[in-house]
Design a protein around this motif. Structure first.
Motif, PDB file in Angstrom:
ATOM      1  N   ILE A 121       0.830  -1.198   0.000  1.00 25.73           N
ATOM      2  CA  ILE A 121       0.000   0.000   0.000  1.00 25.73           C
ATOM      3  C   ILE A 121       0.867   1.252   0.000  1.00 25.73           C
ATOM      4  N   SER A 122       1.907   1.278   0.833  1.00 22.78           N
ATOM      5  CA  SER A 122       2.738   2.480   0.936  1.00 22.78           C
ATOM      6  C   SER A 122       3.458   2.773  -0.368  1.00 22.78           C
ATOM      7  N   ARG A 123       3.945   1.729  -1.056  1.00 19.31           N
ATOM      8  CA  ARG A 123       4.639   1.962  -2.321  1.00 19.31           C
ATOM      9  C   ARG A 123       3.677   2.307  -3.438  1.00 19.31           C
ATOM     10  N   ALA A 124       2.412   1.983  -3.264  1.00 22.78           N
ATOM     11  CA  ALA A 124       1.426   2.306  -4.293  1.00 22.78           C
ATOM     12  C   ALA A 124       0.782   3.671  -4.062  1.00 22.78           C
ATOM     13  N   LEU A 125       0.445   3.988  -2.802  1.00 23.71           N
ATOM     14  CA  LEU A 125      -0.323   5.193  -2.501  1.00 23.71           C
ATOM     15  C   LEU A 125       0.493   6.292  -1.836  1.00 23.71           C
ATOM     16  N   GLY A 126       1.761   6.027  -1.532  1.00 22.77           N
ATOM     17  CA  GLY A 126       2.576   7.045  -0.888  1.00 22.77           C
ATOM     18  C   GLY A 126       2.641   6.854   0.609  1.00 22.77           C
ATOM     19  N   PRO A 127       3.524   7.620   1.291  1.00 26.73           N
ATOM     20  CA  PRO A 127       3.774   7.391   2.721  1.00 26.73           C
ATOM     21  C   PRO A 127       2.600   7.714   3.632  1.00 26.73           C
ATOM     22  N   GLU A 128       1.818   8.769   3.324  1.00 24.63           N
ATOM     23  CA  GLU A 128       0.737   9.147   4.238  1.00 24.63           C
ATOM     24  C   GLU A 128      -0.295   8.031   4.367  1.00 24.63           C
ATOM     25  N   SER A 518      11.083   8.355  -1.758  1.00 22.49           N
ATOM     26  CA  SER A 518      11.198   8.334  -3.216  1.00 22.49           C
ATOM     27  C   SER A 518      10.253   7.298  -3.804  1.00 22.49           C
ATOM     28  N   TRP A 519       9.158   7.032  -3.092  1.00 20.27           N
ATOM     29  CA  TRP A 519       8.235   5.990  -3.536  1.00 20.27           C
ATOM     30  C   TRP A 519       7.326   6.476  -4.649  1.00 20.27           C
ATOM     31  N   GLY A 520       7.135   7.797  -4.737  1.00 22.93           N
ATOM     32  CA  GLY A 520       6.153   8.322  -5.677  1.00 22.93           C
ATOM     33  C   GLY A 520       4.783   8.422  -5.015  1.00 22.93           C
ATOM     34  N   TYR A 521       3.960   9.303  -5.524  1.00 19.60           N
ATOM     35  CA  TYR A 521       2.634   9.543  -4.963  1.00 19.60           C
ATOM     36  C   TYR A 521       1.595   9.228  -6.038  1.00 19.60           C
ATOM     37  N   ILE A 522       0.666   8.376  -5.677  1.00 21.80           N
ATOM     38  CA  ILE A 522      -0.369   8.000  -6.642  1.00 21.80           C
ATOM     39  C   ILE A 522      -1.230   9.203  -7.006  1.00 21.80           C
ATOM     40  N   SER A 523      -1.326  10.188  -6.094  1.00 24.12           N
ATOM     41  CA  SER A 523      -2.116  11.391  -6.382  1.00 24.12           C
ATOM     42  C   SER A 523      -1.565  12.126  -7.596  1.00 24.12           C
ATOM     43  N   GLN A 524      -0.224  12.162  -7.739  1.00 22.70           N
ATOM     44  CA  GLN A 524       0.371  12.834  -8.888  1.00 22.70           C
ATOM     45  C   GLN A 524       0.026  12.110 -10.189  1.00 22.70           C
ATOM     46  N   ALA A 525       0.035  10.770 -10.132  1.00 13.84           N
ATOM     47  CA  ALA A 525      -0.317   9.996 -11.326  1.00 13.84           C
ATOM     48  C   ALA A 525      -1.776  10.216 -11.703  1.00 13.84           C
ATOM     49  N   LEU A 526      -2.659  10.299 -10.703  1.00 13.89           N
ATOM     50  CA  LEU A 526      -4.079  10.525 -10.982  1.00 13.89           C
ATOM     51  C   LEU A 526      -4.307  11.923 -11.541  1.00 13.89           C
ATOM     52  N   ILE A 527      -3.592  12.908 -10.985  1.00 14.56           N
ATOM     53  CA  ILE A 527      -3.739  14.276 -11.493  1.00 14.56           C
ATOM     54  C   ILE A 527      -3.289  14.364 -12.950  1.00 14.56           C
ATOM     55  N   PHE A 528      -2.133  13.767 -13.244  1.00 14.02           N
ATOM     56  CA  PHE A 528      -1.641  13.788 -14.620  1.00 14.02           C
ATOM     57  C   PHE A 528      -2.627  13.110 -15.559  1.00 14.02           C
ATOM     58  N   HIS A 529      -3.179  11.980 -15.104  1.00 12.66           N
ATOM     59  CA  HIS A 529      -4.133  11.247 -15.941  1.00 12.66           C
ATOM     60  C   HIS A 529      -5.354  12.097 -16.245  1.00 12.66           C
TER      61      HIS A 529
END
Length: 590
Positions: A121-128, A518-529
Motif C-alpha cells: 500500500i505504501s509503495r502504491a499510494l505514498g507514505p501518508e 522516493s516511492w512516488g505519490y499516486i495522487s500525482q499519477a491521478l492528477i496527470f491522468h
C-alpha cells in the motif's frame, strides 16, 4: 568551427533529473531508481528460505483454521441457522476474494520486501496513506493474536477448568482454577510461549507450523469421520455465564448429538439468535458475522512474511488462492454436517462440542491447542514485521527508532517485544467474542485499503503497474471496497467510524511530519491522468473570446535578476499558462 545552436530550455515549477530516469530499467521498483536512498546502499540481506507451501499455504491455512473451525463453527450455525451461516461465508469470501485478487495483482507487479500489505500500500499510494493503513494493520494483527490466545484459553478452561457454577461437580481432569484473573494468567503464559518462538525467527516457526499443519489436517479428517461413525448420544453442557447478582434464566444441562437426521436439519435451517453463554450478550447477524469473519482474516499471512519468501511475487498469489479455496470448501462442509447432526441447543451452548462428539476426544483437543497457538504466533510475527517495516521507513521519526534493531540472523526482536507488550494489554478484554468486532473492522479496513491501492493504480494507468496476474479489473476493486465498507458499518457503526477517524488522524500526522520518500505519490499519477484526459477534450473550434486566457512564454537569462519582470507577467496572465525559459547556446550533439 562548430556551429553554435540555440537550445530552448523550458522550466516549469519543478524539474526532474531525466538522465537518471532514462537509464533506469522499466521493471525497477521505485526504491531501486537511481538517486533513491535505497539504491545501491541496501545492506546485505539474509537468504530467503521459505517456499510457496511452507511460507504461504501452511501459515495461511493455520491462521484461517483456528478459532472458527474448532470453537465457533457450531456457534455460527446455532445462532444464524444453516441458511444464514452459508450466506455469511458467501459474503465473507466474496469480500476476501476481491481483496485476494488485488493482493495478487500488486504482489506480482515488482519486488516485495518485509511488511506485506503495508509495503504494497505504501509503495502504491505514498507514505501518508500507506503509513496510516500500516498502523491499522499492525493493530489488527495485535488484536488478532490476542483473540487467538483468548480462544486457546477458552478451550483449555472448557477441558481442564473447574466450573464457575458451584452446583456443577467438576470431573477428575478439571483441576485448573477458573475466573477472570486466572484466565488472564493462563493467557499471559501462552503469549510468553509465543514470544519465545517468535524471537527464535520465522524459519524455525515455519518448520514448527508444518508439524502443526499435519496435526490440524489429521484432526479435520477425524472430525469428518466422526460425524458418520459416532452413534447418537447426549452431551453434557458447560456452565453458562451468570450476572454478578447471581440471577438469570435456567439453562438445560444436556443436549443431543443425533447423527444425520432430517428432523435435526430442519430445526437448524433458520436463524435462532439467543444470548452468548460466555458473555451474556444477545447475538445478532452482525455480531455473529464479526466472530465468523475472524476465520477469514488469514489471507494476508503469506504477504506478511514476504520478506522471508524465496520469490514473493510467485508464492503469494498461488499460495493465497489455494488456501482460500480449500478453507471455503471445508467451512461449508462443516456447516452442513453440523446442521444435520447436532441439536440447536448443543450448538448454542457448547462451543467445544466437536471434542465431545469425536471418536477420540484428546485428538481434537490437540488440534484446537496447536492451531490457535500457531495462529497467535502467525499474527504476532506479522505484527512485528509490519512494525519493523514502518520503523525502517522512518514515517514516525524517532518514535519507532528502536524497532529497527535486528538480531544477527535478521529477526527484528525489538519489534517482536513491542508487539508482544501490546498483545498483552489486549488480553485484559477477557473474552474472545468481546474483541471479535474490533478485530474484524480493523481487517476490513485494511482489505478496503488494498483494494483502493489497486484501484488507484489501475485508474491512473501508471506505466509501472504491469502485474503478471491478470484476473482482476477495477470492477473487482470497487466491489471489494463497497463490500468492506458495508460490513464494517453493519457490524458496529461506532467502531467503524472511530477506526476511520483514527486512520485519517494518522494520515494527517504523517503528512505534517513530511517524511522524505522516493516511492512516488499516486495522487500525482491521478492528477496527470485527469489533466491529460481534459486537455484532449479541448476543441479549438469551440474557442471564444469570452473565455480566452493568455498563454505566455517568458524568456529570461537569469531569473534571480528578473524578479520584477517575472512578477509583472505573473500579474497579467489571469489564470493562463505561464512558462519561464531561457536560450542556452551550445552544441546539440554534446
Amino acid at each position: 568551427m562548430t556551429e553554435r545552436t540555440p537550445l530552448l530550455n523550458y522550466r516549469l515549477v519543478a524539474s526532474v533529473n531525466e538522465s537518471e530516469l532514462r537509464s533506469a530499467p522499466a521493471s525497477l521498483a521505485p526504491e531501486e531508481l537511481p538517486g533513491s536512498p535505497r539504491h545501491g546502499s541496501s545492506p546485505q540481506r539474509q537468504p530467503k528460505k521459505l517456499s510457496v507451501f511452507f511460507g504461504v499455504v501452511v501459515p495461511t491455512l493455520l491462521s484461517m483454521f483456528s478459532v472458527v473451525v474448532f470453537l465457533r463453527i457450531g456457534f455460527v450455525v446455532g445462532q444464524a441457522g444453516l441458511y444464514q451461516a452459508i450466506l455469511m461465508f458467501v459474503v465473507a469470501y466474496f469480500i476476501i476474494s476481491m481483496t485476494v485478487l488485488s493482493v495478487c495483482a500488486i504482489s506480482t507487479n515488482g519486488a516485495l520486501d518485509a511488511g506485506g500489505a503495508y509495503y504494497m500500500i505504501s509503495r502504491a499510494l505514498g507514505p501518508e496513506f500507506g503509513g496510516s493503513i500500516g498502523i491499522m494493520f499492525f493493530f489488527a494483527n495485535v488484536c488478532g493474536s490476542a483473540l487467538f490466545v483468548l480462544g486457546l484459553v477458552e478451550a483449555i478452561m472448557g477441558t481442564f477448568g473447574i466450573p464457575e457454577d458451584p452446583t456443577v461437580a467438576p470431573s477428575p481432569h478439571q483441576v485448573l482454577p477458573s475466573g477472570y484473573w486466572w484466565s488472564l494468567l493462563y493467557g499471559t503464559g501462552i503469549l510468553l510461549l509465543c514470544l519465545i518462538v517468535c524471537l527464535v525467527g520465522a524459519h524455525i516457526y515455519a518448520k514448527a507450523t508444518f508439524v502443526i499443519f499435519l496435526v490440524v489436517i489429521s484432526v479435520l479428517i477425524m472430525i469428518f469421520i466422526s460425524f458418520f461413525v459416532v452413534k447418537p448420544k447426549p452431551v453434557t453442557l458447560p456452565s453458562p455465564f451468570k450476572p454478578s447478582n447471581g440471577t438469570g434464566p435456567v439453562y438445560p444441562t444436556t443436549a443431543n448429538f443425533t447423527g444425520f437426521k432430517l428432523e435435526t436439519l430442519m430445526g437448524n435451517l433458520y436463524a435462532g439468535y439467543v444470548e452468548d453463554y460466555t458473555t451474556g450478550k444477545m447475538m445478532s447477524f452482525a455480531t455473529v458475522f464479526a466472530v465468523m469473519f475472524n476465520g477469514c482474516t488469514g489471507i494476508m499471512t503469506g504477504s506478511n512474511m514476504s520478506g522471508d519468501l524465496k520469490n514473493p511475487s510467485f508464492s503469494i498469489p498461488r499460495g493465497t488462492i489455494t488456501a482460500v479455496i480449500f478453507t471455503y470448501i471445508i467451512y461449508n462442509l462443516l456447516c452442513v454436517m453440523v446442521a444435520c447432526s447436532c441439536d440447536r441447543v448443543l450448538l448454542q451452548r457448547d462451543y467445544s462440542f466437536l471434542r465431545d462428539i469425536n471418536i477420540w476426544e484428546p485428538l481434537v483437543i490437540v488440534g484446537v491447542y496447536s492451531s490457535t497457538i500457531s495462529a497467535s504466533m502467525s499474527n504476532l510475527i506479522g505484527a512485528s514485521r509490519i512494525l519493523y517495516a514502518l520503523a525502517k521507513d522512518d514515517l514516525f521519526g524517532k518514535v519507532l527508532c528502536l524497532a529497527k534493531k535486528t538480531s544477527r540472523s535478521g529477526n527484528p526482536w525489538i519489534a517482536v517485544l513491542m508487539s508482544w507488550f501490546l498483545v498483552q494489554l489486549v488480553l485484559f478484554a477477557g473474552k474472545l467474542n468481546t474483541i471479535a468486532s474490533i478485530v474484524t473492522i480493523f481487517f476490513l479496513l485494511v482489505y478496503a485499503a488494498v483494494d483502493l491501492a489497486c484501484l488507484a493504480l489501475e485508474w491512473a494507468s501508471a506505466p509501472n503497474f504491469r502485474p503478471t496476474f491478470r484476473y482482476f479489473t477495477w470492477h473487482t476493486c470497487i466491489l471489494g471496497i463497497v463490500g468492506c465498507a458495508i460490513m464494517m458499518f453493519l457490524i458496529n457503526a461506532i467502531y467503524a467510524s472511530a477506526s476511520i477517524a483514527f486512520m485519517l488522524l494518522l494520515l494527517l500526522l504523517i503528512h505534517y511530519l513530511s517524511p522524505t520518500s522516493s516511492w512516488g505519490y499516486i495522487s500525482q499519477a491521478l492528477i496527470f491522468h485527469q489533466v491529460r484526459k481534459y486537455l484532449l477534450m479541448l476543441d479549438v473550434r469551440k474557442d471564444h473570446i469570452k473565455f480566452w486566457r493568455p498563454q505566455i512564454l517568458l524568456m529570461v537569462s537569469n531569473p534571480r535578476s528578473s524578479v520584477g519582470l517575472i512578477t509583472f507577467i505573473n500579474d497579467i496572465k489571469k489564470s493562463g499558462l505561464y512558462v519561464l525559459g531561457h536560450v542556452q547556446l551550445g552544441d546539440l550533439s554534446k
